[in-house]
Design a protein around this motif. Sequence first.
Motif, PDB file in Angstrom:
ATOM      1  N   LEU A 144       0.837  -1.203   0.000  1.00 28.89           N
ATOM      2  CA  LEU A 144       0.000   0.000   0.000  1.00 28.89           C
ATOM      3  C   LEU A 144       0.866   1.244   0.000  1.00 28.89           C
ATOM      4  O   LEU A 144       0.538   2.240  -0.631  1.00 28.89           O
ATOM      5  N   PRO A 179      -8.988   6.320  -9.331  1.00 33.43           N
ATOM      6  CA  PRO A 179      -9.302   7.341 -10.331  1.00 33.43           C
ATOM      7  C   PRO A 179      -8.791   8.725  -9.933  1.00 33.43           C
ATOM      8  O   PRO A 179      -8.394   8.922  -8.791  1.00 33.43           O
ATOM      9  N   PRO A 180      -8.820   9.641 -10.891  1.00 31.12           N
ATOM     10  CA  PRO A 180      -8.182  10.934 -10.659  1.00 31.12           C
ATOM     11  C   PRO A 180      -8.918  11.798  -9.636  1.00 31.12           C
ATOM     12  O   PRO A 180     -10.114  11.658  -9.423  1.00 31.12           O
ATOM     13  N   ILE A 181      -8.139  12.686  -8.985  1.00 36.84           N
ATOM     14  CA  ILE A 181      -8.694  13.712  -8.105  1.00 36.84           C
ATOM     15  C   ILE A 181      -8.415  15.059  -8.772  1.00 36.84           C
ATOM     16  O   ILE A 181      -7.274  15.348  -9.136  1.00 36.84           O
ATOM     17  N   PHE A 182      -9.450  15.837  -8.958  1.00 36.57           N
ATOM     18  CA  PHE A 182      -9.283  17.148  -9.588  1.00 36.57           C
ATOM     19  C   PHE A 182      -9.689  18.263  -8.644  1.00 36.57           C
ATOM     20  O   PHE A 182     -10.647  18.125  -7.871  1.00 36.57           O
ATOM     21  N   GLN A 183      -8.955  19.364  -8.739  1.00 32.87           N
ATOM     22  CA  GLN A 183      -9.394  20.597  -8.101  1.00 32.87           C
ATOM     23  C   GLN A 183      -9.762  21.562  -9.225  1.00 32.87           C
ATOM     24  O   GLN A 183      -8.904  21.990  -9.994  1.00 32.87           O
ATOM     25  N   PRO A 184     -11.040  21.886  -9.348  1.00 32.88           N
ATOM     26  CA  PRO A 184     -11.440  22.804 -10.417  1.00 32.88           C
ATOM     27  C   PRO A 184     -10.855  24.197 -10.178  1.00 32.88           C
ATOM     28  O   PRO A 184     -10.487  24.534  -9.057  1.00 32.88           O
ATOM     29  N   PRO A 186      -3.491  12.231  -3.714  1.00 29.72           N
ATOM     30  CA  PRO A 186      -4.284  12.139  -2.478  1.00 29.72           C
ATOM     31  C   PRO A 186      -3.699  13.003  -1.360  1.00 29.72           C
ATOM     32  O   PRO A 186      -4.451  13.611  -0.585  1.00 29.72           O
ATOM     33  N   SER A 224      -4.681  16.511  -1.868  1.00 27.01           N
ATOM     34  CA  SER A 224      -6.097  16.662  -1.565  1.00 27.01           C
ATOM     35  C   SER A 224      -6.315  16.844  -0.068  1.00 27.01           C
ATOM     36  O   SER A 224      -7.005  17.769   0.373  1.00 27.01           O
ATOM     37  N   VAL A 225      -5.679  15.970   0.708  1.00 30.26           N
ATOM     38  CA  VAL A 225      -5.829  16.079   2.161  1.00 30.26           C
ATOM     39  C   VAL A 225      -5.290  17.424   2.650  1.00 30.26           C
ATOM     40  O   VAL A 225      -5.884  18.078   3.507  1.00 30.26           O
ATOM     41  N   VAL A 232      -4.374   5.747   2.575  1.00 30.81           N
ATOM     42  CA  VAL A 232      -4.351   4.645   1.629  1.00 30.81           C
ATOM     43  C   VAL A 232      -4.662   3.325   2.311  1.00 30.81           C
ATOM     44  O   VAL A 232      -5.556   2.591   1.919  1.00 30.81           O
ATOM     45  N   ALA A 264      -8.152   0.769   1.952  1.00 31.25           N
ATOM     46  CA  ALA A 264      -8.057  -0.605   1.476  1.00 31.25           C
ATOM     47  C   ALA A 264      -8.480  -1.578   2.571  1.00 31.25           C
ATOM     48  O   ALA A 264      -9.200  -2.545   2.329  1.00 31.25           O
ATOM     49  N   ASP A 292      -9.336   7.743  -1.406  1.00 27.18           N
ATOM     50  CA  ASP A 292      -8.069   8.393  -1.081  1.00 27.18           C
ATOM     51  C   ASP A 292      -8.216   9.898  -1.273  1.00 27.18           C
ATOM     52  O   ASP A 292      -8.813  10.365  -2.241  1.00 27.18           O
ATOM     53  N   GLY A 293      -7.608  10.636  -0.356  1.00 33.04           N
ATOM     54  CA  GLY A 293      -7.676  12.088  -0.460  1.00 33.04           C
ATOM     55  C   GLY A 293      -8.912  12.672   0.195  1.00 33.04           C
ATOM     56  O   GLY A 293      -9.065  13.887   0.282  1.00 33.04           O
ATOM     57  N   PHE A 294      -9.814  11.789   0.654  1.00 35.07           N
ATOM     58  CA  PHE A 294     -11.038  12.232   1.309  1.00 35.07           C
ATOM     59  C   PHE A 294     -11.180  11.590   2.685  1.00 35.07           C
ATOM     60  O   PHE A 294     -12.275  11.395   3.197  1.00 35.07           O
ATOM     61  N   PHE A 295     -10.058  11.229   3.257  1.00 33.76           N
ATOM     62  CA  PHE A 295     -10.094  10.609   4.575  1.00 33.76           C
ATOM     63  C   PHE A 295      -8.785  10.897   5.284  1.00 33.76           C
ATOM     64  O   PHE A 295      -7.714  10.909   4.669  1.00 33.76           O
ATOM     65  N   HIS A 342     -15.450   3.532  -7.846  1.00 32.85           N
ATOM     66  CA  HIS A 342     -15.132   4.957  -7.743  1.00 32.85           C
ATOM     67  C   HIS A 342     -14.510   5.422  -9.056  1.00 32.85           C
ATOM     68  O   HIS A 342     -13.533   4.829  -9.523  1.00 32.85           O
ATOM     69  N   ILE A 343     -15.072   6.485  -9.673  1.00 31.64           N
ATOM     70  CA  ILE A 343     -14.549   6.901 -10.980  1.00 31.64           C
ATOM     71  C   ILE A 343     -14.055   8.343 -11.010  1.00 31.64           C
ATOM     72  O   ILE A 343     -13.376   8.730 -11.960  1.00 31.64           O
ATOM     73  N   SER A 376     -12.993  12.017  -8.369  1.00 32.08           N
ATOM     74  CA  SER A 376     -13.042  12.861  -7.169  1.00 32.08           C
ATOM     75  C   SER A 376     -12.858  14.311  -7.596  1.00 32.08           C
ATOM     76  O   SER A 376     -11.996  14.616  -8.431  1.00 32.08           O
ATOM     77  N   VAL A 377     -13.647  15.198  -7.007  1.00 30.87           N
ATOM     78  CA  VAL A 377     -13.490  16.634  -7.228  1.00 30.87           C
ATOM     79  C   VAL A 377     -13.371  17.300  -5.862  1.00 30.87           C
ATOM     80  O   VAL A 377     -14.223  17.109  -5.000  1.00 30.87           O
ATOM     81  N   VAL A 378     -12.276  18.037  -5.679  1.00 28.36           N
ATOM     82  CA  VAL A 378     -12.025  18.724  -4.406  1.00 28.36           C
ATOM     83  C   VAL A 378     -12.506  20.162  -4.515  1.00 28.36           C
ATOM     84  O   VAL A 378     -12.130  20.878  -5.457  1.00 28.36           O
ATOM     85  N   LEU A 418     -14.631  12.876 -17.741  1.00 27.62           N
ATOM     86  CA  LEU A 418     -14.148  12.480 -16.418  1.00 27.62           C
ATOM     87  C   LEU A 418     -12.676  12.815 -16.229  1.00 27.62           C
ATOM     88  O   LEU A 418     -12.175  12.837 -15.112  1.00 27.62           O
ATOM     89  N   ASP A 419     -11.965  13.075 -17.339  1.00 28.44           N
ATOM     90  CA  ASP A 419     -10.561  13.444 -17.231  1.00 28.44           C
ATOM     91  C   ASP A 419     -10.368  14.954 -17.165  1.00 28.44           C
ATOM     92  O   ASP A 419      -9.230  15.424 -17.075  1.00 28.44           O
TER      93      ASP A 419
END
Lengths: 240, 639
Positions: free
Chosen positions: A14, A24-29, A41, A44-45, B9, B13, B62-65, B161-162, B164-166, B219-220
Amino acid sequence: MIRLAVPAALAACLSAAAALAADPPIFQPGAPGSPSRALSPEQSVGLAGSGYSTADVAFMQHMIVHHGQAVEMGALIAGRTDNRDIALMGDRIARSQASEIDMMQAWLVRRGRSTQMQHPVDEGQDRPPAPSGHAMAHHGSHQALSDVPLMPGMLSPAQMGALAASSGDGFDRLYLTGMIHHHQGAIDMVDRLLADPGNGEDPQLSEFLSSIIADQSAEIARMRGILAGVQIHDVRGGHP
Amino acid sequence: MRTTVKSVVSLAALGAALAACSPQAEPVAEGPPSRADLAPGLFDAGSVIWNLERTASVPPPDGFFDLDTAMIALSVPAVTADEAGDAVTAADDAEEEPPQDDAAVEAAESGEAPADEQEGRGPGLLSFANSDLAFTGDRVIVGGFHGFNVFDAANPDDPQHILSVVCPGGQGDVSVHGDLVFFSTEQNRGRLDCGNGGVDAASSPERFLGVRIFDISDLDAPRQVAAVQTCRGSHTHTFVPHPSDDRTAYIYVQGTSSVRPASELAGCSGGEPDENPETALYSIDVIEVPLDAPEQAAIVSRPRIFTDYATGEIAGLWAGGAMEDGAQTAASTVSCHDITVYPEMNLAGGACGGNGILLDISDPVNPRRISDLADPNMAYWHSATFSNDASKLLFTDEWGGGLGARCQADDPADWGADLIADIVDGELQLRGFFKIPGEQSAIENCVAHNGNIIPVPGRDIMVQGWYSGGLSIIDFTDSNNPFEIAFFDQGPLGPDALRVAGYWAAYWHNGRIWAPELVRGMDVFRLQASEHLTANEIAAAELIRFDEANTQTQLHITWPDEPVVALALLDQVARGGAMDAVVLGGVRDAVQGWSDGNADANAMAAALASVTDASSRPGLSSADAGRLSDLGAMLERVH
């Protein structure tokens, strides 16, 4: 902190995965019309960080004292009125504000801040030294009770004394007008805090500020109704 | 200690692994099992399930926890607080900061410099909390305080999961239409560019409070295409279709924050309407969205839905008259917390702080109040759900704001509960209350929260979240006597202290119950047959499919002429003993023949006659009369 046992091999696997871009991707608009950017990630955090201001800390310290008076007012209801609407509302206000005091104390402790009010609110007028305890601390003494509240939106020691000495309709009126004044004071404190940028950005504090405005203005509306003699009939299970 | 990233991460999981292998509690045959004393745990809490099956647990992406954030205690024992406070005072506010220092460093490294006077930057309680859901096609969109996540749920029991938008800045109430996602922002830290750190200036166009619109067709490359500023931000919003033009939609915006100054947003001012008739209080905002050009979305009205229409008084719900003493200066900052629209009925239910209201939305730009209700048991009218025939409106009371432990044994059963009103000739009339049993502990935040209708024909059934009180399903067909028919509950996040968690909501959509958990991700459930709900009733509910569903935009349910719908109605008639058992058996045999593809014309005609006869018997409950009427009409059509 909870510790979870993770098999060493799984943990290594891990950790390696963590170095890769998010899938999948993380985006910041960006602003409308601007492109988005991809985040890891970790980034993002990091974007969840929000600070707090010295004014936020003072607000919480003051609101603990302010809420404390509502709890004290609630404790006066038993034995002084038979008005069910007031008993219900007073009980609920006391319970709610007591648990919010716990929440505010925890917020301050977590940030390494004192839960005690550091100095009286400066409203541009002279105020007596802050009493060591709550406004009711002097009740029962032979000393004249002060007409000056500890902070705007609180009842003065003299008003609290008058409330404690009243009963029946007189108590109802003093309780309602006092609590409306008290709630309005809390809403004013929120408005003043939010008037300056940089305050109230912590998400928990922001939720709390919104709930003060929402809950207390709803309660003000209901108390105005009770004061004006509006009867809310309990027709549950009955017929119109 | 720099554990944050790894925690994200590995825990995600691990959560999936645990969910996959954790045994489900066995259903209990008789009566609801107790939900007291469930063991604490993050992804392995003790749980109890009744008349449901959990088919999936989707961990937070990931990134949301963040583990440290998740485990923040909301309250500390008073003695500890005093001691801690005193100790800190003695140390003269030492500069030691709690664990969020790590995140502060990360924030600084990523260019998010702390503002002046700001301290202790880092995620705080609720920073990553999930909130509401929206459904389109196979996609489930989960809103939250940190942004939103999109899942492909073509297999509902294994959502993928497809995206994430922050975009931090509020609770992220979310709606969807096609590829457009609508998203609420209300906090002072909100920025137009979805950045973090707020805005330093007292007034700035960079601050954003209102409703954002994102285009996720690629989505991209998801994009923010519009951001409609409002005076009071957007705590919640509601998607309202245009009555005839499918290229236009409206968004009702419910803002509950302070009014911001006109220097930041023209046209904004606060105060009481008698002093300031233009006040942004006492209204909602209506945004018109040209769906082919969403960037042109703009506010088109701010209807005064609390007006006394006889006198024109804007603050019309409270005939206050002269107030005494300090009361006259009180500002009732009145607004709606949430509105559920029911377009096919031209109605909306508003949960508006101190009142529940019923609106006529025939003209969606100018909704008009037609009834209102107050009740001394209701602390804060929070959300509203219609029965399918719009004869009932169920309101929730969010006593304690969702952070309080309000389902303990000594908490009154009518507080923080559901309130059910009948709608009689357009008038709201108070009926019953429902609250889950007071079996939650002092460290589990719990109060009535969001839900929707489960489409079982012949009954009014609703599923809803109760935060850490789990999720619960009730029958409120008899609005005076609602009762629980299924639930799921799990223990708190950790021992000893209240940590905010639980189901923000639980919604039925296309055969499953979808429940966003504040911290733990999202759970998916199926109904299980029980004495309270038969396999036929469940199968009839699972027939109902919608391509798109927004949870505060109620959709009218029409059941197809299918045998299982008739069997479901027959099960209900049998349950209530409203029909002679032998006669009912004959009807059931005829419908069963239809179901098996061997419909017998004579048997169906006899069944229709039996149902017609039974429906004319005196003493039938209105519910059974309705079931027999619906059943007879269906048999008539297919006969």
